[in-house]
Design an enzyme around this catalytic site. Sequence first.
Site: not given
Length: 404
Positions: A207-210, A274
């Site tokens: 995943g990502n930090r958005s 994102a």
Amino acid sequence: MRIVLGVAGGIAAYKAAHVLRLLTEAGHEVRVVPTRAALEFVGRATWEALSGHPVTPEVFDDVDEVAHVRLGRQADLVVVAPATADLLARAASGRADDLLAATLLTATCPVLMAPAMHTEMWQHPATRANVATLRQRGVHVLDPDSGRLTGADSGPGRLPEPEAVVDAALALVDADGTPRTPDLLGLTVVVSAGGTREPLDPVRFLGNRSSGRQGVALARTALARGARVTLVAANLAVRPPAGVRVVPVETTAELQDAVRECAVDADVVVMAAAVADFRPAAGSDHKIKKSADGTVAPLELVQNPDVLAGLVADPPRPGQVVVGFAAETGDATGDVLHHGREKARRKGADLLAVNAVGGGLGFGTEDNAVTVLDGSGEVVAHVEGTKDAVADGLWDAVVDRLGR
Ligand code: CTP
């Protein structure tokens, strides 16, 4: 800001006490105007103690102060929560039979109504017609949430959470109380927000930090400026705004399907999410275990489709305005704007909002700064401030683009 909080007579009146609390804690001067029926649910003492002002449902109290005219005229914002079927009917027909109805007739500021009632009442043709009339006159009427109602029944009719009501109401005015111009009225917009997740196994994902904050701000401000808004929500860390249609998704493939489907009747699509560029070549349907000898199997990834590029190459609705975001860090080959310009030309979206990330900027923060480029990489705007302020600046650029 001077705010009138109207409270109509429904069981959700108790939630209005929390709405009041949130508004006063945010520093606003709030005058509560309950209907007589509202006082059957929550008494005058509660409203007076929480607002610090005397409270009456009647036009014949404090006649010397002409409250029925003054309250409406002086308000920067009117919020009615809950708005019952009866209150909607009285407002739609222009009645002035209590202080709240009279205040609604004299208010020239933005008005937000948050209906709450039983599903049958909400769906009744009379209520539908009253809501349509009010919306056509510029009143912002939220759709109620679905869920458990007073009794054992459930369905559409619940008051949205107090925080969501307050967010939707405050979005109707700038910080200094100036009403936002409804320059997106009649437009349908789709905003993707958050970050997609690609499952590795049933418990892990890439995943990502958005957090989704910027996308949620775009949805909230578009709604306040009059648009019909669909939010394609990928794993948001923040609450979606009341009044927007929310389509939850998890993976890039789900996001692509949802965006393309929702964009069929959209005038504007903003890809603020994102999106994970890669996914595991083969997800595992069972939890991947550690090996006894400490070796780790390499993770094979495949590339996801580029949703934004797909929208540009093959628009779900020809002529729609497509807006992308580019989260960039500078590197040895160029600064943030250099990479942004290169991406603007490569992606070919009508507008690309470039923001610097890393070093505490961008992800999860309250503030943001973006430079808006057109498809040829020319700078058309630079906006910074809260994520709502950045969202407004981006909608200004969209409005320019649409020639409105
Ligand atoms: N985007 C998309 N589909 C992807 C990746 C990104 O639609 N698979 C969209 C994002 O929603 C954003 C824009 O493309 O609006 C730019 O995202 P970004 O991650 O900055 O661009 P990438 O194309 O992934 O470029 P790179 O990672 O190489 O910088």
